[in-house]
Design a protein around this motif. Structure first.
Motif, mmCIF file in Angstrom:
data_model
loop_
_atom_site.group_PDB
_atom_site.id
_atom_site.type_symbol
_atom_site.label_atom_id
_atom_site.label_comp_id
_atom_site.label_asym_id
_atom_site.label_seq_id
_atom_site.Cartn_x
_atom_site.Cartn_y
_atom_site.Cartn_z
ATOM 1 N N MET A 170 -22.192 25.350 -106.274
ATOM 2 C CA MET A 170 -23.156 24.311 -106.551
ATOM 3 C C MET A 170 -24.525 24.947 -106.722
ATOM 4 S SD MET A 170 -23.952 20.805 -104.541
ATOM 5 C CE MET A 170 -25.221 21.167 -103.374
ATOM 6 N N GLU A 171 -25.257 24.500 -107.690
ATOM 7 C CA GLU A 171 -26.620 24.958 -107.936
ATOM 8 C C GLU A 171 -27.569 23.789 -107.761
ATOM 9 O OE1 GLU A 171 -27.786 27.509 -111.356
ATOM 10 O OE2 GLU A 171 -25.659 27.312 -111.858
ATOM 11 N N VAL A 172 -28.711 24.041 -107.165
ATOM 12 C CA VAL A 172 -29.763 23.036 -107.070
ATOM 13 C C VAL A 172 -30.923 23.536 -107.901
ATOM 14 C CG1 VAL A 172 -31.359 21.841 -105.550
ATOM 15 C CG2 VAL A 172 -29.042 22.329 -104.766
ATOM 16 N N LEU A 173 -31.320 22.745 -108.873
ATOM 17 C CA LEU A 173 -32.411 23.127 -109.765
ATOM 18 C C LEU A 173 -33.561 22.159 -109.576
ATOM 19 C CD1 LEU A 173 -30.257 23.613 -112.973
ATOM 20 C CD2 LEU A 173 -31.047 25.395 -111.436
ATOM 21 N N LYS A 174 -34.759 22.697 -109.447
ATOM 22 C CA LYS A 174 -35.947 21.846 -109.374
ATOM 23 C C LYS A 174 -36.932 22.352 -110.412
ATOM 24 C CE LYS A 174 -39.629 20.153 -106.547
ATOM 25 N NZ LYS A 174 -40.382 20.201 -105.330
ATOM 26 N N LEU A 175 -37.416 21.433 -111.227
ATOM 27 C CA LEU A 175 -38.397 21.813 -112.230
ATOM 28 C C LEU A 175 -39.319 20.643 -112.491
ATOM 29 C CD1 LEU A 175 -37.533 20.656 -115.417
ATOM 30 C CD2 LEU A 175 -35.553 21.941 -114.665
ATOM 31 N N THR A 176 -40.481 20.946 -113.005
ATOM 32 C CA THR A 176 -41.445 19.926 -113.397
ATOM 33 C C THR A 176 -41.561 19.966 -114.909
ATOM 34 O OG1 THR A 176 -42.651 20.239 -111.338
ATOM 35 C CG2 THR A 176 -43.811 19.114 -113.104
ATOM 36 N N THR A 177 -41.424 18.825 -115.536
ATOM 37 C CA THR A 177 -41.474 18.754 -116.991
ATOM 38 C C THR A 177 -42.150 17.449 -117.397
ATOM 39 O OG1 THR A 177 -40.149 18.972 -118.998
ATOM 40 C CG2 THR A 177 -39.205 17.674 -117.217
ATOM 41 N N LYS A 178 -42.311 17.240 -118.672
ATOM 42 C CA LYS A 178 -42.970 16.032 -119.175
ATOM 43 C C LYS A 178 -41.989 15.188 -119.964
ATOM 44 C CE LYS A 178 -47.690 17.637 -119.405
ATOM 45 N NZ LYS A 178 -48.909 17.692 -120.168
ATOM 46 N N ILE A 179 -42.190 13.880 -119.862
ATOM 47 C CA ILE A 179 -41.436 12.939 -120.676
ATOM 48 C C ILE A 179 -42.267 12.688 -121.936
ATOM 49 C CG2 ILE A 179 -40.564 10.578 -120.780
ATOM 50 C CD1 ILE A 179 -40.080 10.765 -117.763
ATOM 51 N N LEU A 182 -36.201 11.109 -110.782
ATOM 52 C CA LEU A 182 -37.496 11.123 -111.447
ATOM 53 C C LEU A 182 -38.560 10.735 -110.429
ATOM 54 C CD1 LEU A 182 -36.611 9.408 -114.823
ATOM 55 C CD2 LEU A 182 -36.853 11.837 -114.338
ATOM 56 N N ASN A 183 -39.504 11.628 -110.194
ATOM 57 C CA ASN A 183 -40.589 11.406 -109.246
ATOM 58 C C ASN A 183 -41.893 11.694 -109.970
ATOM 59 O OD1 ASN A 183 -42.040 11.011 -106.912
ATOM 60 N ND2 ASN A 183 -41.707 13.073 -106.160
ATOM 61 N N PRO A 184 -42.631 10.655 -110.379
ATOM 62 C CA PRO A 184 -43.886 10.891 -111.107
ATOM 63 C C PRO A 184 -44.855 11.748 -110.293
ATOM 64 C CG PRO A 184 -43.289 8.576 -111.166
ATOM 65 C CD PRO A 184 -42.361 9.234 -110.194
ATOM 66 N N VAL A 185 -45.477 12.705 -110.945
ATOM 67 C CA VAL A 185 -46.418 13.618 -110.303
ATOM 68 C C VAL A 185 -47.773 13.423 -110.959
ATOM 69 C CG1 VAL A 185 -46.945 16.036 -109.850
ATOM 70 C CG2 VAL A 185 -44.578 15.277 -109.889
ATOM 71 N N SER A 186 -48.768 13.144 -110.141
ATOM 72 C CA SER A 186 -50.113 13.032 -110.701
ATOM 73 C C SER A 186 -50.817 14.373 -110.551
ATOM 74 C CB SER A 186 -50.913 11.941 -109.984
ATOM 75 O OG SER A 186 -51.207 12.330 -108.665
ATOM 76 N N SER A 187 -51.791 14.624 -111.392
ATOM 77 C CA SER A 187 -52.498 15.903 -111.339
ATOM 78 C C SER A 187 -53.293 16.043 -110.049
ATOM 79 C CB SER A 187 -53.410 16.051 -112.551
ATOM 80 O OG SER A 187 -54.348 14.984 -112.578
ATOM 81 N N GLU A 188 -53.712 14.923 -109.442
ATOM 82 C CA GLU A 188 -54.457 14.975 -108.188
ATOM 83 C C GLU A 188 -53.578 15.466 -107.049
ATOM 84 O OE1 GLU A 188 -56.119 11.158 -107.441
ATOM 85 O OE2 GLU A 188 -57.284 11.147 -109.280
ATOM 86 N N GLU A 189 -52.297 15.065 -107.037
ATOM 87 C CA GLU A 189 -51.384 15.486 -105.977
ATOM 88 C C GLU A 189 -51.146 16.984 -106.016
ATOM 89 O OE1 GLU A 189 -47.750 13.338 -105.969
ATOM 90 O OE2 GLU A 189 -48.723 11.404 -105.829
ATOM 91 N N LYS A 190 -51.115 17.562 -107.194
ATOM 92 C CA LYS A 190 -50.868 18.990 -107.302
ATOM 93 C C LYS A 190 -52.033 19.804 -106.745
ATOM 94 C CE LYS A 190 -47.863 19.143 -111.321
ATOM 95 N NZ LYS A 190 -47.715 19.656 -112.678
ATOM 96 N N GLN A 191 -53.240 19.315 -106.874
ATOM 97 C CA GLN A 191 -54.413 20.087 -106.508
ATOM 98 C C GLN A 191 -54.844 19.871 -105.059
ATOM 99 O OE1 GLN A 191 -57.310 19.010 -109.406
ATOM 100 N NE2 GLN A 191 -56.259 20.031 -111.076
ATOM 101 N N GLN A 192 -54.631 18.688 -104.512
ATOM 102 C CA GLN A 192 -55.106 18.382 -103.179
ATOM 103 C C GLN A 192 -53.937 18.097 -102.251
ATOM 104 O OE1 GLN A 192 -57.583 14.979 -103.742
ATOM 105 N NE2 GLN A 192 -59.271 16.122 -104.609
ATOM 106 N N PRO A 193 -53.898 18.747 -101.075
ATOM 107 C CA PRO A 193 -52.852 18.400 -100.116
ATOM 108 C C PRO A 193 -53.087 16.994 -99.606
ATOM 109 C CG PRO A 193 -54.397 19.984 -99.166
ATOM 110 C CD PRO A 193 -54.773 19.804 -100.604
#
Length: 74
Positions: free
Chosen positions: A1-10, A35-46
């Motif tokens: 079994m492989e678990v893959l995690k990546l961030t991409t755009k729709i 599908l888990n929406p990621v905002s740019s603010e979440e990436k930059q600020q803990p």
């Protein structure tokens, strides 16, 4: 079994295109997509700074003996 995690755009039409190379060939696989929406603010600020909660516990006694006592209770 492989678990893959990546961030991409729709794309603008709402389609998600995945092109993922694997080490598997010619086999049937089950795929789970979350599908888990990621905002740019979440990436930059803990979300929270836990540095004010950091502490240290001190243990007095024999940890192995305590573990054996707890295990023997079962």
């Amino acid at each position: 079994m492989e678990v893959l995690k990546l961030t991409t755009k729709i794309d603008e039409s709402g389609y998600l295109n995945l092109n993922i190379p694997t080490q598997l060939a010619g086999v049937e696989v089950d795929i789970v997509v979350v599908l888990n929406p990621v905002s740019s603010e979440e990436k930059q600020q803990p979300s929270y700074d836990f540095s004010d909660l950091v502490g240290r516990l001190t243990w007095r006694g024999d940890a192995v003996a305590m573990q054996r006592n707890l295990r023997d209770e079962w």
